[in-house]
Write a protein that holds these residues in place. Sequence first.
Motif, PDB file in Angstrom:
ATOM      1  N   PHE A  87       0.822  -1.209   0.000  1.00  0.00           N
ATOM      2  CA  PHE A  87       0.000   0.000   0.000  1.00  0.00           C
ATOM      3  C   PHE A  87       0.859   1.263   0.000  1.00  0.00           C
ATOM      4  O   PHE A  87       1.813   1.378   0.768  1.00  0.00           O
ATOM      5  N   THR A  88       0.522   2.188  -0.885  1.00  0.00           N
ATOM      6  CA  THR A  88       1.180   3.489  -0.939  1.00  0.00           C
ATOM      7  C   THR A  88       0.104   4.574  -0.937  1.00  0.00           C
ATOM      8  O   THR A  88      -0.769   4.561  -1.805  1.00  0.00           O
ATOM      9  N   PRO A  89       0.129   5.500   0.034  1.00  0.00           N
ATOM     10  CA  PRO A  89      -0.891   6.545   0.060  1.00  0.00           C
ATOM     11  C   PRO A  89      -0.864   7.380  -1.215  1.00  0.00           C
ATOM     12  O   PRO A  89       0.202   7.787  -1.679  1.00  0.00           O
ATOM     13  N   ASN A  90      -2.025   7.603  -1.798  1.00  0.00           N
ATOM     14  CA  ASN A  90      -2.135   8.393  -3.024  1.00  0.00           C
ATOM     15  C   ASN A  90      -3.362   9.290  -2.890  1.00  0.00           C
ATOM     16  O   ASN A  90      -4.496   8.806  -2.873  1.00  0.00           O
ATOM     17  N   PHE A  91      -3.126  10.602  -2.795  1.00  0.00           N
ATOM     18  CA  PHE A  91      -4.208  11.544  -2.597  1.00  0.00           C
ATOM     19  C   PHE A  91      -4.641  12.216  -3.910  1.00  0.00           C
ATOM     20  O   PHE A  91      -5.388  13.185  -3.894  1.00  0.00           O
ATOM     21  N   SER A  92      -4.176  11.694  -5.036  1.00  0.00           N
ATOM     22  CA  SER A  92      -4.609  12.209  -6.337  1.00  0.00           C
ATOM     23  C   SER A  92      -6.071  11.848  -6.552  1.00  0.00           C
ATOM     24  O   SER A  92      -6.479  10.709  -6.351  1.00  0.00           O
ATOM     25  N   GLN A  93      -6.880  12.844  -6.970  1.00  0.00           N
ATOM     26  CA  GLN A  93      -8.320  12.627  -7.044  1.00  0.00           C
ATOM     27  C   GLN A  93      -8.744  11.689  -8.166  1.00  0.00           C
ATOM     28  O   GLN A  93      -9.910  11.283  -8.212  1.00  0.00           O
ATOM     29  N   ASP A  94      -7.855  11.338  -9.067  1.00  0.00           N
ATOM     30  CA  ASP A  94      -8.213  10.375 -10.108  1.00  0.00           C
ATOM     31  C   ASP A  94      -7.664   8.985  -9.801  1.00  0.00           C
ATOM     32  O   ASP A  94      -7.704   8.096 -10.647  1.00  0.00           O
ATOM     33  N   SER A  95      -7.183   8.767  -8.574  1.00  0.00           N
ATOM     34  CA  SER A  95      -6.612   7.477  -8.201  1.00  0.00           C
ATOM     35  C   SER A  95      -7.675   6.570  -7.579  1.00  0.00           C
ATOM     36  O   SER A  95      -8.702   7.025  -7.076  1.00  0.00           O
ATOM     37  N   VAL A  96      -7.414   5.266  -7.621  1.00  0.00           N
ATOM     38  CA  VAL A  96      -8.307   4.295  -6.988  1.00  0.00           C
ATOM     39  C   VAL A  96      -8.339   4.529  -5.480  1.00  0.00           C
ATOM     40  O   VAL A  96      -9.397   4.440  -4.849  1.00  0.00           O
ATOM     41  N   ASN A  97      -7.180   4.878  -4.894  1.00  0.00           N
ATOM     42  CA  ASN A  97      -7.122   5.102  -3.457  1.00  0.00           C
ATOM     43  C   ASN A  97      -8.040   6.251  -3.037  1.00  0.00           C
ATOM     44  O   ASN A  97      -8.734   6.168  -2.023  1.00  0.00           O
ATOM     45  N   TRP A  98      -8.049   7.330  -3.823  1.00  0.00           N
ATOM     46  CA  TRP A  98      -8.922   8.472  -3.511  1.00  0.00           C
ATOM     47  C   TRP A  98     -10.392   8.048  -3.541  1.00  0.00           C
ATOM     48  O   TRP A  98     -11.160   8.382  -2.637  1.00  0.00           O
ATOM     49  N   GLN A  99     -10.773   7.307  -4.583  1.00  0.00           N
ATOM     50  CA  GLN A  99     -12.161   6.866  -4.693  1.00  0.00           C
ATOM     51  C   GLN A  99     -12.559   5.979  -3.513  1.00  0.00           C
ATOM     52  O   GLN A  99     -13.671   6.086  -2.985  1.00  0.00           O
ATOM     53  N   GLU A 100     -11.647   5.129  -3.087  1.00  0.00           N
ATOM     54  CA  GLU A 100     -11.948   4.248  -1.956  1.00  0.00           C
ATOM     55  C   GLU A 100     -11.995   5.028  -0.644  1.00  0.00           C
ATOM     56  O   GLU A 100     -12.787   4.702   0.252  1.00  0.00           O
ATOM     57  N   MET A 101     -11.164   6.060  -0.500  1.00  0.00           N
ATOM     58  CA  MET A 101     -11.248   6.899   0.695  1.00  0.00           C
ATOM     59  C   MET A 101     -12.597   7.609   0.751  1.00  0.00           C
ATOM     60  O   MET A 101     -13.235   7.700   1.810  1.00  0.00           O
ATOM     61  N   MET A 102     -13.065   8.116  -0.419  1.00  0.00           N
ATOM     62  CA  MET A 102     -14.361   8.788  -0.464  1.00  0.00           C
ATOM     63  C   MET A 102     -15.487   7.812  -0.091  1.00  0.00           C
ATOM     64  O   MET A 102     -16.431   8.163   0.620  1.00  0.00           O
ATOM     65  N   GLU A 103     -15.357   6.580  -0.567  1.00  0.00           N
ATOM     66  CA  GLU A 103     -16.376   5.573  -0.263  1.00  0.00           C
ATOM     67  C   GLU A 103     -16.411   5.278   1.239  1.00  0.00           C
ATOM     68  O   GLU A 103     -17.485   5.135   1.827  1.00  0.00           O
TER      69      GLU A 103
END
Length: 199
Positions: A116-132
């Motif tokens: 896991f690598t933190p990624n706060f880019s709004q077009d990333s999968v990580n961002w979408q999952e954080m929003m969810e």
Amino acid sequence: MSYRYKQRKKQRLNTILNIAIVVVIALIGVFAAQIFLGGNNSEVALNEQELETENETNEQAPVDSITDPSESEEETGTDTATNEDIETEEEETEQDQEPVQDGEWEPIGTEQTGEFTPNFSQDSVNWQEMMEALRYATGLDENMIPWRVENGGSPTRVRGVVSDPANQGQPYEVFIEWVDGQGWTPVEKKQLTSNPYQG
């Protein structure tokens, strides 16, 4: 939980499409029967019958559907079962949208693989999952406003300040933590009395 919600939504869409297909096939069968049964008449008479059929379709349709008992029983049984399924799915969907009691959250699942690598880019999968995960903790929908999403004290902990568009002055502060292989999990939530990020 998010995966189950998507699956129920997909099943509900498939059920509605199946009902539409059955209705279209039934209508085609009715029109085909009328055309073939009237095939012995002259071409002029056939045209007149087609015009009358178009004008009287709404009145004849219920009668035609009742004349064949087997079709009536099959369609009635299918419709009844389908309506019950839809009602059950709607109830489950409403329950999924309600906020979960604090401390009873579960990981939302993830499509991310590897380390896991933190990624706060709004077009990333990580961002979408954080929003969810933030929506899951607060019960907010897709219209949720993320006022602030930042590191929550460690690479696997995030602090988010979000609100409903209708209540921007009292946002939620939510902390979520990453669980390897399972995704983000809400761990803390509180509603602020004011919004420090609102202009």
